[in-house]
Design an enzyme around this catalytic site. Structure first.
Site, mmCIF file in Angstrom:
data_model
loop_
_atom_site.group_PDB
_atom_site.id
_atom_site.type_symbol
_atom_site.label_atom_id
_atom_site.label_comp_id
_atom_site.label_asym_id
_atom_site.label_seq_id
_atom_site.Cartn_x
_atom_site.Cartn_y
_atom_site.Cartn_z
ATOM 1 N N TYR A 165 -34.192 -45.463 -35.041
ATOM 2 C CA TYR A 165 -33.802 -46.075 -36.306
ATOM 3 C C TYR A 165 -33.299 -44.988 -37.264
ATOM 4 O O TYR A 165 -32.235 -45.126 -37.884
ATOM 5 C CB TYR A 165 -35.003 -46.819 -36.909
ATOM 6 C CG TYR A 165 -34.707 -47.489 -38.237
ATOM 7 C CD1 TYR A 165 -34.204 -48.786 -38.275
ATOM 8 C CD2 TYR A 165 -34.921 -46.831 -39.440
ATOM 9 C CE1 TYR A 165 -33.925 -49.411 -39.478
ATOM 10 C CE2 TYR A 165 -34.645 -47.442 -40.654
ATOM 11 C CZ TYR A 165 -34.150 -48.733 -40.671
ATOM 12 O OH TYR A 165 -33.878 -49.342 -41.864
ATOM 13 N N GLU A 203 -49.388 -34.384 -48.893
ATOM 14 C CA GLU A 203 -50.283 -35.497 -48.574
ATOM 15 C C GLU A 203 -49.940 -36.045 -47.196
ATOM 16 O O GLU A 203 -48.776 -36.078 -46.825
ATOM 17 C CB GLU A 203 -50.088 -36.633 -49.600
ATOM 18 C CG GLU A 203 -50.224 -36.176 -51.027
ATOM 19 C CD GLU A 203 -49.814 -37.263 -52.033
ATOM 20 O OE1 GLU A 203 -49.662 -38.433 -51.638
ATOM 21 O OE2 GLU A 203 -49.655 -36.907 -53.210
ATOM 22 N N LYS A 235 -48.757 -38.519 -44.583
ATOM 23 C CA LYS A 235 -47.930 -39.725 -44.718
ATOM 24 C C LYS A 235 -48.556 -40.778 -43.813
ATOM 25 O O LYS A 235 -48.394 -40.744 -42.601
ATOM 26 C CB LYS A 235 -46.485 -39.436 -44.313
ATOM 27 C CG LYS A 235 -45.571 -40.627 -44.560
ATOM 28 C CD LYS A 235 -44.119 -40.224 -44.411
ATOM 29 C CE LYS A 235 -43.176 -41.354 -44.783
ATOM 30 N NZ LYS A 235 -43.359 -42.575 -43.994
ATOM 31 N N ARG A 281 -43.912 -54.284 -50.602
ATOM 32 C CA ARG A 281 -42.749 -53.624 -51.173
ATOM 33 C C ARG A 281 -41.513 -54.522 -51.194
ATOM 34 O O ARG A 281 -40.710 -54.467 -52.119
ATOM 35 C CB ARG A 281 -42.447 -52.351 -50.379
ATOM 36 C CG ARG A 281 -41.209 -51.658 -50.919
ATOM 37 C CD ARG A 281 -41.080 -50.268 -50.408
ATOM 38 N NE ARG A 281 -40.718 -50.254 -49.002
ATOM 39 C CZ ARG A 281 -40.435 -49.146 -48.338
ATOM 40 N NH1 ARG A 281 -40.512 -47.988 -48.931
ATOM 41 N NH2 ARG A 281 -40.102 -49.198 -47.065
ATOM 42 N N GLU A 340 -51.090 -47.238 -49.531
ATOM 43 C CA GLU A 340 -50.778 -47.710 -48.188
ATOM 44 C C GLU A 340 -51.914 -48.566 -47.633
ATOM 45 O O GLU A 340 -53.078 -48.162 -47.670
ATOM 46 C CB GLU A 340 -50.564 -46.477 -47.294
ATOM 47 C CG GLU A 340 -49.733 -46.733 -46.070
ATOM 48 C CD GLU A 340 -48.230 -46.694 -46.373
ATOM 49 O OE1 GLU A 340 -47.856 -46.602 -47.572
ATOM 50 O OE2 GLU A 340 -47.447 -46.768 -45.410
ATOM 51 N N LYS A 388 -44.764 -33.529 -52.708
ATOM 52 C CA LYS A 388 -44.378 -34.015 -54.036
ATOM 53 C C LYS A 388 -44.495 -32.862 -55.030
ATOM 54 O O LYS A 388 -45.501 -32.129 -54.999
ATOM 55 C CB LYS A 388 -45.323 -35.139 -54.493
ATOM 56 C CG LYS A 388 -45.266 -36.377 -53.615
ATOM 57 C CD LYS A 388 -46.300 -37.413 -54.050
ATOM 58 C CE LYS A 388 -46.303 -38.577 -53.051
ATOM 59 N NZ LYS A 388 -47.465 -39.447 -53.232
ATOM 60 N N LYS A 416 -41.234 -35.374 -41.503
ATOM 61 C CA LYS A 416 -41.686 -36.244 -40.425
ATOM 62 C C LYS A 416 -42.143 -35.439 -39.208
ATOM 63 O O LYS A 416 -41.555 -34.415 -38.881
ATOM 64 C CB LYS A 416 -40.541 -37.168 -39.984
ATOM 65 C CG LYS A 416 -40.155 -38.207 -41.026
ATOM 66 C CD LYS A 416 -41.189 -39.288 -41.135
ATOM 67 C CE LYS A 416 -40.847 -40.685 -40.865
ATOM 68 N NZ LYS A 416 -39.780 -41.367 -40.528
ATOM 69 N N CYS A 474 -58.940 -61.082 -8.455
ATOM 70 C CA CYS A 474 -58.917 -61.084 -6.993
ATOM 71 C C CYS A 474 -60.143 -61.856 -6.539
ATOM 72 O O CYS A 474 -61.255 -61.595 -7.006
ATOM 73 C CB CYS A 474 -58.980 -59.652 -6.482
ATOM 74 S SG CYS A 474 -59.409 -59.553 -4.746
HETATM 75 S S1 IVH Z 1 -45.075 -41.734 -52.151
HETATM 76 C C1 IVH Z 1 -41.428 -42.635 -54.619
HETATM 77 N N1 IVH Z 1 -47.054 -40.876 -50.670
HETATM 78 O O1 IVH Z 1 -44.008 -43.657 -46.909
HETATM 79 C C2 IVH Z 1 -42.348 -42.252 -53.548
HETATM 80 N N2 IVH Z 1 -45.600 -42.526 -49.757
HETATM 81 O O2 IVH Z 1 -41.043 -43.410 -46.531
HETATM 82 C C3 IVH Z 1 -43.223 -43.341 -53.148
HETATM 83 N N3 IVH Z 1 -46.265 -43.290 -47.507
HETATM 84 O O3 IVH Z 1 -42.933 -46.289 -48.920
HETATM 85 C C4 IVH Z 1 -44.014 -43.072 -51.943
HETATM 86 N N4 IVH Z 1 -48.036 -42.023 -47.315
HETATM 87 O O4 IVH Z 1 -45.110 -46.576 -47.517
HETATM 88 C C5 IVH Z 1 -45.990 -41.699 -50.726
HETATM 89 N N5 IVH Z 1 -48.884 -40.071 -49.486
HETATM 90 C C6 IVH Z 1 -47.831 -40.876 -49.558
HETATM 91 C C7 IVH Z 1 -47.479 -41.741 -48.512
HETATM 92 C C8 IVH Z 1 -46.353 -42.558 -48.636
HETATM 93 C C9 IVH Z 1 -47.296 -42.950 -46.736
HETATM 94 C C10 IVH Z 1 -45.232 -44.282 -47.137
HETATM 95 C C11 IVH Z 1 -44.977 -45.335 -48.174
HETATM 96 C C12 IVH Z 1 -43.551 -45.121 -48.581
HETATM 97 C C13 IVH Z 1 -42.976 -44.491 -47.352
HETATM 98 C C14 IVH Z 1 -41.733 -43.709 -47.683
#
Ligand code: IVH
Length: 699
Positions: free
Chosen positions: A45, A124, A126, A147, A184, A300, A324, A442
């Site tokens: 994707y 953080e 993900k 969302r 999440e 961030k 990623k 079986c």
């Molecule tokens: S911040 C504007 N922090 O990843 C930024 N997202 O690809 C808002 N996600 O939609 C997201 N862990 O579903 C943020 N520690 C984290 C995250 C996180 C998972 C997911 C979330 C987001 C997607 C973005």
């Protein structure tokens, strides 16, 4: 698929390709967001999206209004009502390499004009789930939404309220009057596996991965179903707020934690590009140990005033990026489908895959669960499939890449006979109510060599005879050589070895010491408890707990043996005697009767028991005031734990039940006792306090 490099595309080709990519990505968005069932891997994707962006970058004039680069997710479905988010829920740009992470840091510094000044970031995990936005007004949860397309989501307030990690009311102080807390919703590995296990047993559709399972569970029309799913929630961001509440991301996360949210304990504060890279490798190491899926690290910029200045580009913030992990999914070829026969004859199809590395591990097999699952996914031998690993979950096949299917492939037909040399017919199980289940079995039982080896493996396993040094491979080869065909043979091994030309110590993987140790381990188990012996026989539906109950009920091997033989010859009073035992029902009685009705089973058991000394089970006392009485403990106990209370009652010959019914003789109620106490009073059952109970018991 061969692709024309972007730089060689003509404008006409680019127009055509952008149309195709827009359609394709829109279809995948629907599969993913609306149906919670993706048909391509995340990596594929991402590749499509990247291709789309590359073509757009070369031909900016061709960017379509509805370009996939301008969209996040799929529009909200009609099942739930729509809610507009106070501020849009954005997505994150991806970085796939150290260089791209360094570039992110350089971009941030360039944009802010910081020169050489280092930037502080949070790193953080993900979490791989689905994001949700929770609106609190004056500290009270008023709305929860998915969302959706980023601007408008689905109202799933009632479903979100069922999550224990989502506070209905914020704790502490300092929260703005209005705040949208974002985070999440996810499912842990074990809970995901358990959910799919029960779906497989019930013949229902399985979820492809924990993320889809979480999405599917959250988007249930009936919140009661959501409530049964162990969904969890990590808070990591916010949308609209009526007032600022922090100066930096790390500080904001601490505030969220103070208000009662769970924030990710693995979050790090790091400085500069090197800090970003170090955090990534920490998370890579952490990933296999986590009990939930993460698919990368989110970086961030910590300072919120800088976040403000950096702002957004298209649908993603400039102040954050998702680094990623390499895909945990990969494409490979399904080369064969083999059948595995378990101890009780249940047949499980296993996909044999062309070896492929998925998230750093070579995968060659994937579980296919059952025939219905193969049919549902229409898996055919020779298909290109997407395989997926999630933590320690067994690799799964997510789906078929249909474009790669050869024109003459044929649907898979589930064999009608066992793969063993005897080719015994497979039968589809029926439930007590007569419905067909998805499990095929079986029918050969002890004649089936597969079932026999599985049976031996069960026999020596830790909770059964616990014979150390006799592993699966050893047993299999001893079985094939005819040295161990049934449990009794294990105890005859040492004697027989004396006359063998090729001794045990000369076998592959053995040696003198191992052989000696093995004989010792076997001899140490000649004395065995009745409950272990019954469990070790491996009769269907007779697990450890049933073994224990039967052992307690009969006390001695002779009593058990006499009774099951009587049952097998049709003696109804023997069956009635067993039925009277607590927690023993018709299923166990039927399987035991059938098992002991087979003369070869009886003979094998007799040969085994001849090798053993079976200890007597402690019989429940019959001379106490509580013998045979059913007791329920309810409310909180203050002087003893529940386990202690149960053990004590049982040692006095009582049965402990968990719910109150007409059969209950006594209810011991502590503080906070609720409906059980009420039922007891309604039914006129004797009720006493914990102290009264203890006084009686100590008498
Ligand atoms: S911040 C504007 N922090 O990843 C930024 N997202 O690809 C808002 N996600 O939609 C997201 N862990 O579903 C943020 N520690 C984290 C995250 C996180 C998972 C997911 C979330 C987001 C997607 C973005």
């Amino acid at each position: 698929m061969r692709q024309t490099p972007v730089e060689n595309l003509t404008e006409a080709e680019a127009t055509e390709e952008l149309t195709r990519l827009a359609d394709e990505l829109a279809a995948h968005d629907l599969h993913y967001h609306r149906e919670d069932a993706p048909v391509i891997s995340d990596a594929d994707y991402d590749a499509l999206k990247q291709r789309n962006s590359a073509v757009e970058a070369r031909f900016p004039a061709l960017v379509r209004d509805n370009s996939p680069s301008q969209r996040v997710g799929a529009a909200a479905s009609e099942q739930f009502s729509a809610v507009e988010h106070g501020t849009p829920m954005l997505s994150l740009d991806n970085a796939f390499s150290d260089d791209e992470a360094r570039e992110f840091d350089a971009r941030v510094r360039r944009f802010l004009g910081l020169g050489d000044e280092a930037v502080a970031y949070t790193a953080e995990p993900k979490i791989d789930g689905l994001s949700a936005s929770l609106r609190y007004e004056k500290g009270v949860l008023v709305r929860g939404a998915t969302r959706g397309d980023g601007r408008v989501g689905e109202d799933v307030t009632e479903n979100l309220r069922t999550l224990s990690e989502i506070p209905h009311r914020l704790k502490g102080s300092g929260w703005p009057d209005i705040i949208e807390v974002r985070g999440e919703v996810y499912l842990g590995h074990e809970d995901f596996a358990a959910l799919n296990r029960s779906a497989a047993e019930a013949g229902q559709k399985l979820y492809a991965n924990p993320r889809n399972a979480a999405a599917g569970s959250l988007r249930q029309i009936d919140p009661k179903i959501t409530a049964q799913r162990p969904l969890r929630f990590f808070a990591y961001a916010w949308g609209l707020t009526s007032a600022p509440f922090a100066q930096g991301q790390a500080q904001a996360l601490r505030a969220l934690a103070d208000w009662g949210f769970v924030t990710n304990p693995q979050t790090q504060s790091v400085v500069g590009a090197e800090g970003l890279l170090a955090a990534y490798s920490d998370f890579e190491g952490l990933r296999p140990k986590l009990k939930f899926d993460i698919d990368g690290v989110v970086y961030k910029v910590d300072r919120l005033d800088w976040q403000q200045r950096l702002g957004f580009v298209s649908r993603s913030p400039r102040w954050a990026v998702a680094r990623k992990f390499p895909a945990q999914q990969a494409r490979t070829v399904l080369e064969a489908i083999d059948l595995q026969v378990g101890r009780t004859g249940a047949v499980t199809p296993v996909g044999r895959l062309r070896p492929v590395t998925v998230g750093g591990v070579v995968v060659t097999n994937a579980t296919l669960h059952n025939g219905d699952e193969i049919e549902r996914k229409d898996l055919r031998i020779g298909d290109t499939v997407i395989v997926q690993r999630a933590g320690d979950v067994i690799p799964q096949i997510v789906g078929v890449v249909l474009e790669e299917r050869s024109g003459n492939s044929l649907p898979y037909i589930f064999p009608s006979v066992c793969p063993c040399a005897l080719a015994t017919p497979l039968v589809r199980e029926t439930t007590v109510s007569g419905a067909e289940t998805v499990v095929r079995r079986c029918s050969g039982e002890m004649t089936c060599p597969f079932q026999r080896t599985e049976h031996l493996i069960h026999f020596v396993s830790r909770r059964a005879f616990d014979i150390e040094g006799l592993g699966e491979k050893q047993l299999q080869s001893l079985f094939e050589d005819g040295l161990v065909r049934e449990p009794a043979d294990i105890f005859l091994l040492e004697e027989r070895d004396k006359t063998l030309l090729k001794k045990l110590k000369d076998r592959e993987g053995m040696g003198e010491t191992s052989a000696r140790n093995l004989f010792e381990a076997i001899n140490a188990r000649r004395i065995i408890s009745l409950e272990r012996l019954i469990f070790s026989l491996g009769v269907r539906h007779v697990g450890e707990q049933t073994g224990r109950t039967l052992a307690k009920g009969y006390g001695t091997w002779d009593a058990f043996w006499t009774s099951v033989q009587a049952m097998a010859s049709g003696d109804e009073s023997a069956a009635a005697e067993m039925n009277a035992m607590d927690q023993i029902g018709p299923t166990v009685i039927e399987t035991l009767t059938r098992y002991f009705a087979e003369s070869h089973n009886r003979a094998a058991v007799e040969r085994l028991v001849a090798q053993l000394t079976v200890l007597e089970a402690e019989k429940p006392k019959t001379d106490t005031a509580f013998a045979g009485k059913t007791i329920v403990f309810t409310g909180s106990l203050e002087k003893m734990t529940r386990d202690e209370a149960k053990a004590q009652a049982e040692s006095l010959g009582a049965k402990v039940a968990s719910s109150v019914s007409k059969k209950t003789d006594l209810v011991v109620a502590g503080p906070g006792a609720g409906s059980k106490l009420k039922t007891a009073t309604d039914l006129g059952i004797q009720v006493m306090t914990e102290d009264e109970w203890l006084a009686l018991v100590r008498d």
